[in-house]
Design an enzyme around this catalytic site. Structure first.
Site, mmCIF file in Angstrom:
data_model
loop_
_atom_site.group_PDB
_atom_site.id
_atom_site.type_symbol
_atom_site.label_atom_id
_atom_site.label_comp_id
_atom_site.label_asym_id
_atom_site.label_seq_id
_atom_site.Cartn_x
_atom_site.Cartn_y
_atom_site.Cartn_z
ATOM 1 N N ASP A 53 -48.821 -15.868 -8.783
ATOM 2 C CA ASP A 53 -47.486 -15.493 -8.357
ATOM 3 C C ASP A 53 -47.339 -15.369 -6.845
ATOM 4 O O ASP A 53 -46.369 -15.830 -6.260
ATOM 5 C CB ASP A 53 -47.175 -14.151 -9.040
ATOM 6 N N ASP A 65 -51.914 -12.249 -5.128
ATOM 7 C CA ASP A 65 -52.925 -11.802 -6.087
ATOM 8 C C ASP A 65 -53.122 -12.862 -7.177
ATOM 9 O O ASP A 65 -52.696 -13.999 -7.014
ATOM 10 C CB ASP A 65 -52.527 -10.437 -6.667
ATOM 11 N N TYR A 87 -41.824 -7.131 -11.835
ATOM 12 C CA TYR A 87 -40.609 -7.943 -11.901
ATOM 13 C C TYR A 87 -39.645 -7.348 -12.905
ATOM 14 O O TYR A 87 -39.466 -7.863 -14.006
ATOM 15 C CB TYR A 87 -40.970 -9.411 -12.196
ATOM 16 N N GLU A 96 -46.329 -10.850 2.348
ATOM 17 C CA GLU A 96 -46.817 -11.470 1.115
ATOM 18 C C GLU A 96 -45.903 -12.624 0.717
ATOM 19 O O GLU A 96 -44.690 -12.459 0.587
ATOM 20 C CB GLU A 96 -46.879 -10.441 -0.031
#
Ligand SMILES: *[C@@H]1O[C@H](CO)[C@@H](O)[C@H](O)[C@H]1NC(C)=O
Ligand SMILES: *[C@@H]1O[C@H](CO)[C@@H](O)[C@H](O)[C@H]1NC(C)=O
Ligand SMILES: *[C@@H]1O[C@H](CO)[C@@H](O)[C@H](O)[C@H]1NC(C)=O
Ligand SMILES: *[C@@H]1O[C@H](CO)[C@@H](O)[C@H](O)[C@H]1NC(C)=O
Length: 525
Positions: free
Chosen positions: A104, A107, A256, A498
């Site tokens: 995703d 990670d 999410y 990120e």
């Protein structure tokens, strides 16, 4: 002699003619300027793409590579030197092959909800701008990356009413700082089913598969119809067993969280309508479900959680290019009016312009992953601008003020240019593009040298290291700047630093639209 004098007379006439012609040209230019015809508002027309805008072509090639960085499974034609095979046993406890798909973000989790959204956006970009991608040889890579996700999604849907929506346990995964190639944490599976439904995730996966079925229709008919079959089943599952996965599986809220599934139902039905032309899907979005979920007239932000603005733009496509009979449907017009409200909110000079902007004009809505909204909005703006061009629609009215497709394109370019370095930090937020870009991206694989031997927990030294990442996470669009337009390039700054696969899908769509002076095909099929 005679000849000569004739030619002399002729020359005299020539001069008169030239002067008259010049006066006429000047007059025409002045007049057309006055009435605005000299603006290339309504050209170019559909056809082969125009000249390549080098900058956006280069940026597109960079962005596309992040999909290679994020690949899980047994790699084929791997182009990223520091990546290798990983997660080969994902899904094995359920006798499934869930090894493919994409990690995703920084990670090693595979989250189905945003991954499916990534696939839908990438399909949409290919369908609208495949020709433009091709001008810089990026069409094949885009199709390959899409298939890497849809292969996974097909396997994640082993029976009609079961969909696996996550591989990996965030709590266990986040205890480690390691490379995907050497990860040791357990990889549990999470599913939605009839007793624990997940309407938004099943519907988004249906949207991904329906849109991808169009992409692969002319390339691999069998694969395409298999995708469509899965899409039909998943939509039925989503619609018949309504419930949010955030409710069925509360643990997902930390990552999410879904704020509702009505938007995904409309989005999926719209994609199924495009993929099949089946009137029942049109009736679905314009009938009582439209009334219940579409929030007509209220502008919203397009994201992995909220698909309303995307649905409005996608259905505007039908209103621009569909048959008269269909285009005149009142509720289809409501979608188009809502799309116009979204566009009017984005245009900085519109009376209804949103105030969610930084001082130098970047759309700015949230401090986490701040670039999501400007990039997503600009992708929609460039699409809408091209729908207007292709259909020869000159004007968009915002509370009485008129704007043209070039205003929308200008807006999209301003946001893209900001991301690519035209900003107060003078930094490109697309990693690998330009002279200066973030060097401490929050990305485990990029932060650990390929030859380091780390287990789960002894890799943390690489998070803490003061050295830049040893590997470049090329194509990553980082979270982005703060409202005051500062950016802290620190590896532990996951709020700003990120990247995510969906940011990349959205910028791939945006850049593909800007690669050439463009237009879109009137039909996907
Ligand atoms: C249905 O999904 C829930 C939530 O993931 C899970 O706990 C349950 O075991 C599943 N049901 C079956 C029959 O597998
Ligand atoms: C998730 O979204 C729901 C619906 O909007 C909301 O009620 C809930 O508080 C959210 N959960 C988290 C952890 O933000
Ligand atoms: C900019 O905003 C960030 C985040 O709100 C804050 O930490 C920082 O101090 C601000 N910097 C300046 C120069 O105002
Ligand atoms: C990184 O950030 C997390 C969350 O803010 C914090 O718990 C952790 O201590 C930080 N680690 C380092 C090495 O700064």
């Amino acid at each position: 002699m005679g000849q000569r004098s004739r030619s002399k007379r002729c020359c005299g006439w020539c001069i008169v003619l030239v002067v008259v012609a010049l006066v006429a040209i000047v007059l025409v230019i002045t007049l057309t300027n006055k009435i605005g015809l000299s603006e290339p508002v309504l050209s170019p027309v559909p056809g082969s793409p125009g000249t390549v805008q080098k900058k956006y072509g280069v940026a597109l090639k960079v962005a596309m590579q992040f999909f290679d960085v994020q690949r899980s499974g047994k790699l084929v034609n791997n182009k990223i030197s520091w990546r290798g095979d990983s997660a080969l046993k994902d899904g094995s406890q359920a006798k499934l092959d869930l090894s493919k798909g994409m990690y995703d973000a920084g990670d090693h989790l595979k989250f189905g909800f945003p991954m499916a959204f990534t696939a839908t956006v990438l399909s949409w970009a290919i369908l609208e701008y495949g020709d433009q991608m091709q001008t810089v040889n990026q069409l094949k890579p885009a199709q390959d990356s899409l298939k890497w996700i849809t292969d996974y999604l097909i396997n994640a849907h082993p029976s009609k009413d079961v969909l696996y929506v996550q591989v990996g346990d965030p709590a266990a995964d986040h205890k480690c700082w390691d490379r995907p190639e050497t990860m040791t944490a357990k990889r549990p599976l999470t599913q939605v089913n009839t007793s624990s439904p997940g309407t938004e995730v099943a519907a988004e996966t249906a949207a991904a598969m329906a849109s991808a079925s169009l992409v692969f229709k002319s390339i691999d008919a069998k694969y395409s119809s298999s995708l469509l079959e899965h899409a039909h089943q998943l939509f039925t599952f989503a619609d018949k067993h309504r419930g949010s996965y955030s409710h069925s599986i509360p643990e997902v809220q930390k990552f999410y969280n879904s704020t509702g599934y009505g938007d995904e139902l409309l989005w999926a039905a719209s994609w199924l309508y495009h993929a099949t032309g089946d009137q029942s899907y049109f009736d679905y979005v314009t009938g009582k479900n439209g009334k219940a979920f579409a929030k007509w007239g209220t502008p919203t932000w397009f994201s992995w959680d909220n698909k309303l603005a995307g649905t409005q733009v996608l259905l505007s496509r039908v209103s621009f290019f569909g048959s008269k009979e269909i285009a005149n449907s009142e509720n289809l017009q409501n979608y188009r009016k809502s799309a116009e409200a979204v566009m009017c909110g984005l245009l900085p000079k519109s009376p209804t312009a949103t105030s969610s902007r930084t001082e130098s004009g970047l759309i700015w809505v949230s401090e986490w992953n701040s670039l999501l909204h400007p990039v997503a909005s600009s992708f929609l703006a460039v699409l809408y601008s091209d729908y207007m061009l292709t259909s020869r629609t000159a004007k968009l009215s915002c509370d009485g003020d008129s704007f043209g497709p070039s205003d929308l394109r200008k807006f999209a370019i301003s946001q893209a240019d900001y991301v690519l370095g035209n900003n107060p930090m003078e930094m490109s937020y697309l990693v690998g593009y330009g002279e200066k870009y973030p060097e401490y991206v929050h990305h485990r694989g990029a932060s650990i040298p390929e030859d380091a031997t780390t287990g789960c927990s002894d890799g943390w030294e690489w998070l803490e290291s003061t050295e830049p990442n040893p590997n470049v996470a090329v194509g990553a669009v980082v979270g982005g700047p703060a409202l005051n337009e500062t950016y802290v390039d620190s590896r532990n700054n996951s709020m700003q630093g990120e990247p995510s696969t969906y940011n990349t899908a959205l910028i791939v769509g945006l850049l593909s639209g800007l690669v050439t002076s463009s237009s879109v095909a009137k039909s996907f099929t």
